[in-house]
Design a protein around this motif. Structure first.
Motif, PDB file in Angstrom:
ATOM      1  N   ARG A  84      81.381 -68.373 -34.209  1.00 16.71           N
ATOM      2  CA  ARG A  84      80.627 -68.465 -32.950  1.00 16.71           C
ATOM      3  C   ARG A  84      81.431 -69.177 -31.869  1.00 16.71           C
ATOM      4  O   ARG A  84      81.465 -68.751 -30.722  1.00 16.71           O
ATOM      5  CB  ARG A  84      79.311 -69.203 -33.169  1.00 16.71           C
ATOM      6  CG  ARG A  84      78.206 -68.347 -33.652  1.00 16.71           C
ATOM      7  CD  ARG A  84      76.865 -69.077 -33.546  1.00 16.71           C
ATOM      8  NE  ARG A  84      75.957 -68.504 -34.499  1.00 16.71           N
ATOM      9  CZ  ARG A  84      75.506 -69.114 -35.588  1.00 16.71           C
ATOM     10  NH1 ARG A  84      75.851 -70.343 -35.853  1.00 16.71           N
ATOM     11  NH2 ARG A  84      74.692 -68.488 -36.399  1.00 16.71           N
ATOM     12  N   GLN A  85      82.080 -70.279 -32.251  1.00 20.08           N
ATOM     13  CA  GLN A  85      82.883 -71.019 -31.280  1.00 20.08           C
ATOM     14  C   GLN A  85      84.023 -70.164 -30.747  1.00 20.08           C
ATOM     15  O   GLN A  85      84.269 -70.131 -29.540  1.00 20.08           O
ATOM     16  CB  GLN A  85      83.430 -72.297 -31.917  1.00 20.08           C
ATOM     17  CG  GLN A  85      82.383 -73.337 -32.196  1.00 20.08           C
ATOM     18  CD  GLN A  85      82.936 -74.527 -32.965  1.00 20.08           C
ATOM     19  OE1 GLN A  85      84.130 -74.645 -33.187  1.00 20.08           O
ATOM     20  NE2 GLN A  85      82.056 -75.418 -33.387  1.00 20.08           N
ATOM     21  N   ALA A  86      84.711 -69.469 -31.637  1.00 22.76           N
ATOM     22  CA  ALA A  86      85.821 -68.620 -31.204  1.00 22.76           C
ATOM     23  C   ALA A  86      85.318 -67.445 -30.369  1.00 22.76           C
ATOM     24  O   ALA A  86      85.944 -67.071 -29.372  1.00 22.76           O
ATOM     25  CB  ALA A  86      86.607 -68.117 -32.420  1.00 22.76           C
ATOM     26  N   ALA A  87      84.188 -66.882 -30.760  1.00 21.68           N
ATOM     27  CA  ALA A  87      83.632 -65.743 -30.016  1.00 21.68           C
ATOM     28  C   ALA A  87      83.187 -66.168 -28.619  1.00 21.68           C
ATOM     29  O   ALA A  87      83.423 -65.449 -27.643  1.00 21.68           O
ATOM     30  CB  ALA A  87      82.455 -65.146 -30.788  1.00 21.68           C
ATOM     31  N   ARG A  88      82.571 -67.328 -28.508  1.00 20.70           N
ATOM     32  CA  ARG A  88      82.165 -67.834 -27.191  1.00 20.70           C
ATOM     33  C   ARG A  88      83.367 -68.093 -26.295  1.00 20.70           C
ATOM     34  O   ARG A  88      83.266 -67.993 -25.078  1.00 20.70           O
ATOM     35  CB  ARG A  88      81.359 -69.122 -27.343  1.00 20.70           C
ATOM     36  CG  ARG A  88      79.974 -68.908 -27.855  1.00 20.70           C
ATOM     37  CD  ARG A  88      79.205 -70.209 -27.920  1.00 20.70           C
ATOM     38  NE  ARG A  88      77.974 -70.035 -28.652  1.00 20.70           N
ATOM     39  CZ  ARG A  88      77.582 -70.809 -29.652  1.00 20.70           C
ATOM     40  NH1 ARG A  88      78.311 -71.842 -30.030  1.00 20.70           N
ATOM     41  NH2 ARG A  88      76.448 -70.576 -30.263  1.00 20.70           N
ATOM     42  N   VAL A  93      88.300 -60.603 -31.921  1.00 21.92           N
ATOM     43  CA  VAL A  93      88.208 -60.461 -33.376  1.00 21.92           C
ATOM     44  C   VAL A  93      86.999 -61.231 -33.908  1.00 21.92           C
ATOM     45  O   VAL A  93      86.259 -60.730 -34.764  1.00 21.92           O
ATOM     46  CB  VAL A  93      89.514 -60.947 -34.058  1.00 21.92           C
ATOM     47  CG1 VAL A  93      89.381 -60.931 -35.558  1.00 21.92           C
ATOM     48  CG2 VAL A  93      90.688 -60.102 -33.607  1.00 21.92           C
ATOM     49  N   ALA A  94      86.772 -62.419 -33.398  1.00 22.64           N
ATOM     50  CA  ALA A  94      85.608 -63.211 -33.820  1.00 22.64           C
ATOM     51  C   ALA A  94      84.316 -62.531 -33.372  1.00 22.64           C
ATOM     52  O   ALA A  94      83.328 -62.522 -34.115  1.00 22.64           O
ATOM     53  CB  ALA A  94      85.693 -64.624 -33.248  1.00 22.64           C
ATOM     54  N   ALA A 120      82.895 -57.502 -27.764  1.00 22.77           N
ATOM     55  CA  ALA A 120      84.167 -57.089 -28.378  1.00 22.77           C
ATOM     56  C   ALA A 120      84.616 -55.739 -27.824  1.00 22.77           C
ATOM     57  O   ALA A 120      85.805 -55.542 -27.554  1.00 22.77           O
ATOM     58  CB  ALA A 120      84.023 -57.025 -29.893  1.00 22.77           C
ATOM     59  N   ALA A 121      83.676 -54.822 -27.631  1.00 20.51           N
ATOM     60  CA  ALA A 121      84.022 -53.510 -27.099  1.00 20.51           C
ATOM     61  C   ALA A 121      84.565 -53.619 -25.673  1.00 20.51           C
ATOM     62  O   ALA A 121      85.498 -52.890 -25.302  1.00 20.51           O
ATOM     63  CB  ALA A 121      82.803 -52.594 -27.130  1.00 20.51           C
ATOM     64  N   LEU A 122      84.021 -54.526 -24.881  1.00 20.06           N
ATOM     65  CA  LEU A 122      84.524 -54.743 -23.523  1.00 20.06           C
ATOM     66  C   LEU A 122      85.967 -55.233 -23.530  1.00 20.06           C
ATOM     67  O   LEU A 122      86.694 -55.036 -22.561  1.00 20.06           O
ATOM     68  CB  LEU A 122      83.645 -55.748 -22.774  1.00 20.06           C
ATOM     69  CG  LEU A 122      82.282 -55.236 -22.334  1.00 20.06           C
ATOM     70  CD1 LEU A 122      81.447 -56.375 -21.765  1.00 20.06           C
ATOM     71  CD2 LEU A 122      82.435 -54.118 -21.319  1.00 20.06           C
ATOM     72  N   GLN A 123      86.371 -55.865 -24.624  1.00 21.75           N
ATOM     73  CA  GLN A 123      87.748 -56.337 -24.745  1.00 21.75           C
ATOM     74  C   GLN A 123      88.664 -55.269 -25.343  1.00 21.75           C
ATOM     75  O   GLN A 123      89.834 -55.524 -25.593  1.00 21.75           O
ATOM     76  CB  GLN A 123      87.802 -57.610 -25.587  1.00 21.75           C
ATOM     77  CG  GLN A 123      87.158 -58.771 -24.893  1.00 21.75           C
ATOM     78  CD  GLN A 123      87.540 -60.076 -25.533  1.00 21.75           C
ATOM     79  OE1 GLN A 123      88.647 -60.249 -26.011  1.00 21.75           O
ATOM     80  NE2 GLN A 123      86.618 -61.012 -25.529  1.00 21.75           N
ATOM     81  N   GLY A 124      88.116 -54.091 -25.607  1.00 20.19           N
ATOM     82  CA  GLY A 124      88.937 -53.001 -26.102  1.00 20.19           C
ATOM     83  C   GLY A 124      89.038 -52.890 -27.609  1.00 20.19           C
ATOM     84  O   GLY A 124      89.912 -52.189 -28.119  1.00 20.19           O
TER      85      GLY A 124
END
Length: 135
Positions: A84-88, A93-94, A120-124
């Motif tokens: 969660r921290q990495a995704a935020r 990948v997170a 994640a999809a917005l980041q490709g």
């Protein structure tokens, strides 16, 4: 009240501080080595301190190891929080891994899955797009 850790990108750290994360990543990404439990333990130990210091890549990789490969509830809970921290912080990948986890019956939360997969999809991240199509 817990204090907020600064978010650190691996490339902003001094080279000496990058070594454990780079070596752990190298170990985990090797097809013949990365699946061995002993290698995952070594990589986890190498990633633990950088993850505590707020290094996004370390949080992401350690979170993946803890969520996928640990049998006890506490480790999975810690892994989920690291993801969660990495995704935020914007780690694609997170975000993908969180989306996958929230699609599983153990965590089944379709709204959360959709949220993280869309980011994640917005980041490709192509796999996130595929999972979104199946939701």
């Amino acid at each position: 009240m817990p204090r907020a850790l600064p978010r650190l990108d691996l490339h902003t750290l001094p080279v000496r501080a990058q070594v454990p994360v780079r070596f752990a990543t190298w170990l985990l990404d090797r097809p013949r080595l990365g699946h061995a439990p002993s290698v995952k333990r070594i990589a986890g130990r190498l990633l633990k301190q950088p993850a505590r210091q707020g290094v996004i890549q370390a949080q992401s990789r350690l979170g993946q190891i803890l969520c996928r490969d640990c049998g006890n509830t506490r480790d999975r809970r810690v892994g989920l929080e690291l993801l969660r921290q990495a995704a935020r912080a914007g780690d694609g990948v997170a975000q993908l891994e969180l989306g996958r986890l929230y699609c599983q019956p153990r965590h089944l939360e379709p709204q959360q899955a959709r949220h993280w997969l869309e980011l994640a999809a917005l980041q490709g991240v192509d796999e996130a797009r595929d999972l979104l199509d199946r939701l």
